[in-house]
Design an enzyme around this catalytic site. Structure first.
Site, PDB file in Angstrom:
ATOM      1  N   ALA A  50       7.498  30.659  60.531  1.00 58.83           N
ATOM      2  CA  ALA A  50       8.869  30.553  60.863  1.00 58.83           C
ATOM      3  C   ALA A  50       9.069  30.322  62.640  1.00 58.83           C
ATOM      4  CB  ALA A  50       9.863  31.583  60.438  1.00 58.83           C
TER       5      ALA A  50
ATOM      6  N   ARG B 200       3.197  34.972  49.633  1.00 57.13           N
ATOM      7  CA  ARG B 200       4.250  35.867  49.640  1.00 57.13           C
ATOM      8  C   ARG B 200       5.155  35.869  48.320  1.00 57.13           C
ATOM      9  NH1 ARG B 200       7.352  35.841  55.663  1.00 57.13           N
ATOM     10  NH2 ARG B 200       5.517  36.799  56.407  1.00 57.13           N
TER      11      ARG B 200
END
Ligand SMILES: Cc1cc2nc3c(=O)[nH]c(=O)nc-3n(C[C@H](O)[C@H](O)[C@H](O)COP(=O)(O)OP(=O)(O)OC[C@H]3O[C@@H](n4cnc5c(N)ncnc54)[C@H](O)[C@@H]3O)c2cc1C
Length: 592
Positions: free
Chosen positions: A573, A419
């Site tokens: 996450a 990312r």
């Protein structure tokens, strides 16, 4: 069209007597059942309101198309105020403003037919006398997102009583608006669709993908317990898609999704458990924790206040769990801590996060001596909505589905990269913006919902996505040279066919982009995740600035640091909050 019936019936003459509401235009209020309608977030809301002698007896929502979960709290708040207090002057529910306004307007519409003076119902409600409330449980959890609810349900399953304190008007936090993708090594399913994977590979991707800066012990615990977490969620009734893909930045196809859209499936499973008569979990909504209470060197409770100004002292005999999430919505904290983005994270950069992601759990933990780690590592994602920063309106978050092109129609990065790489390379493009380009084979088109609950038709209608029957036509809509975009797509297809070497090093794809209609979706980098937070050990015990365990104090989820290093993998996450949320619940109950 969803239909959920909300019926509130008044009981008791005394209450009714206190509710007589003035009549509109001086005429007598009518008795009967009156229908009203108004536009909410998703479309028309229709209600039936039963009125007798100027009193609202019941309100029944007979039709609406509001977003699942997000309408429940506003409907409940407005309807109960109308029925119990004869008042419509309630605060809008943050994150569900249009649903709140819609249900209020629909009720007012019905009441005007009943000749009831709805202006009087908008007068301020009588002042509330603030109370001091003492409550006790075995475990107190701060934050009703994914980590907090995993902890609460686990503690309950081990026989503990639990209080969950949530400052927003509904449970869910960032978890309920998440893309729902969760990384799990799941050999049975992955092998069936020809994907090689292993726990060690997941460990390597996570540890290396975070710059080798994470605590390897925590990473190992996360990857090893992911599948067990998935099975546990299934035991709570969560139903999964039978496929895996690669969420943006996940680096490998191991991202699973529940069948229910975005993160709603997780919160739904937890809420259904909480609703069981024997769950022994009490949820305090609209209640903000302000302080962790320490007595004799141990965390023994939480102080909190609610929307009405009541003060709470919540005592926990076994442990307090801090699951208050990250600080993506807190501009001051972003600017204070950022070490990666050269001071660009001020108010001009928007966020995907819900407004409650303000980092109070970190500050409150620091106030009682907790250590923090990795606070400078803040993650951006290049697929934010240019207007709001949120992920709403994105056509897909799965790398297999799209290519990314700049305003000139050229690819500029491997779409399956980390990312931080995706974001830095997008910042280097004209206007720091890009387009996702997709065809119609890989994701819902027309009136089916995308993962974020939009329909492609509505996105196209409002100009948030573009649709064309050929790549050159799509390019013309976007102001690009048609030959350039066509050439970009041709080269990508040649890579998929294996006749052209991977450009930019991309290695993940599924299909050629060739099935019309074609789509484009303009997106920009926005703030997404905060990797830093309080320091925990393998049992989620919070560690203080001197390296000692703070007794009675546990933490899980985005409020913690040390699990993702300087770059969190996409879909890791939800793995983190599930695995460590469960551990926190167990550790608190067992007094580890
Ligand atoms: C739009 C979006 C999409 C995402 N998609 C994915 C994805 O597909 N896969 C993935 O792995 N990750 C994804 N993430 C990241 C992931 O959703 C979050 O990191 C994770 O949900 C955090 O869970 P949590 O329980 O720690 O925090 P949250 O879910 O945010 O819950 C924390 C809760 O604490 C409450 N709270 C805060 N302060 C207080 C206080 N003082 N008192 C009481 N309550 C308080 C908050 O209101 C909130 O409800 C996404 C994030 C966003 C924003």
């Amino acid at each position: 069209m969803k239909t959920k019936r909300f019926i509130y019936i008044l009981a008791g003459v005394m209450l009714i007597a206190s509710l007589i509401i003035g009549c509109a235009g001086g005429g007598r209020a009518r008795t009967g059942v009156f229908t009203g309608s108004a536009i909410g977030h998703g479309g028309t809301i229709i209600v039936e309101v039963a009125v007798d002698s100027g009193n609202i007896i019941s309100i029944d929502v007979i039709q609406h198309s509001e977003t699942p979960f997000f309408y429940e709290r506003p409907f409940e708040r407005v309807i109960s105020a109308a029925v119990n207090d004869g008042n419509l002057n309630v605060d809008n529910v943050t994150g569900a403003t249009l649903s709140t306004m819609g249900i209020r307007a629909a009720i007012a519409d019905a009441l005007s037919d009943a000749r009831i003076n709805t202006r009087r119902m908008m007068l301020p409600r009588p002042a509330h006398t603030a109370r001091n409330i003492q409550m006790a449980a075995d475990v107190v959890v701060v934050g009703g997102g994914g980590a907090g609810l995993a902890a609460a349900v686990t503690a309950s399953q081990l026989g503990a009583s639990v209080i969950v304190v949530e400052k927003m008007s509904m449970l869910g936090g960032n978890t309920i608006i998440a893309g729902g993708a969760i990384n799990i090594v799941n050999p049975e399913l992955q092998r069936r669709i020809g994907i090689q994977d292993s726990i060690d590979l997941h460990f390597r991707h996570t540890f290396d993908g975070g710059g080798q800066l994470a605590n390897p012990e925590l990473v190992r615990i996360m990857v090893e317990n992911a599948l067990d977490g998935k099975n546990w969620l299934s035991s709570l009734g969560l139903v999964w898609e039978e496929q895996v893909s690669t969420a943006i930045g996940a680096l490998h196809p191991r991202s699973h999704n529940p069948v229910m859209p975005i993160g709603t499936g997780y919160i739904d499973a937890y809420q259904r458990f909480i609703a069981r008569p024997n769950s022994n979990i009490q949820v305090l909504l609209d209640t903000r924790a302000t302080e962790f209470v320490m007595q004799g060197g141990r965390v023994t409770g939480v102080r909190a206040t609610n929307r009405l100004g009541d003060s709470f002292t919540l005592t926990a005999s076994r442990g307090v769990i801090n699951a208050a999430g990250g600080f993506g919505s807190n501009v001051e904290m972003r600017m204070r801590y950022d070490e990666l983005w050269d001071g660009r994270l001020d108010h001009r950069i928007q966020t995907t996060n819900h407004p409650g992601a303000t980092g109070e759990g970190i500050a409150m933990a620091q106030a009682i001596g907790a250590a923090v780690v990795d606070m400078g590592f803040i993650q951006l994602l290049p697929i934010g909505d240019p207007r709001t920063g949120s992920l709403s309106g994105v056509l897909s978050i799965m790398v297999e589905d799209y290519i990314q092109v700049n305003e000139q129609g050229r690819r500029y990065v491997a779409e399956d990269a980390r990312r931080d790489v995706l974001v830095a390379s997008t910042f280097a493009q004209t206007n720091s913006a890009m387009y996702l380009i997709l065809d119609s084979r890989l994701f819902p088109i027309g009136n089916e919902s995308t993962v974020f609950g939009d329909t492609v038709n509505s996105l196209v209608h409002y100009g948030r996505a573009h649709r064309a029957n050929s790549i050159p036509d799509l390019a013309r809509m976007l102001g690009m040279d048609p030959n350039v975009l066509q050439e970009t797509v041709n080269r990508y297809n040649a890579m998929v066919d294996g006749t052209l070497q991977c450009e930019f090093g991309r290695g993940i794809w599924r299909h050629r982009i060739e099935t019309p209609p074609f789509f484009a979706n303009r997106r920009v980098p926005t703030i997404h995740h905060t990797m830093g937070g309080v320091v925990i050990d393998r049992y989620t015990r919070v560690i203080d600035v001197n390296g000692n365990i703070i007794p009675g104090f546990y933490a899980a989820g985005e409020v913690t640091g040390g699990i993702h290093g300087n770059n969190r993998l996409g879909a890791n996450a939800l793995t983190d909050i599930l695995v460590f949320g469960r551990i926190a619940g167990e550790s608190a109950v067992r007094g580890r």
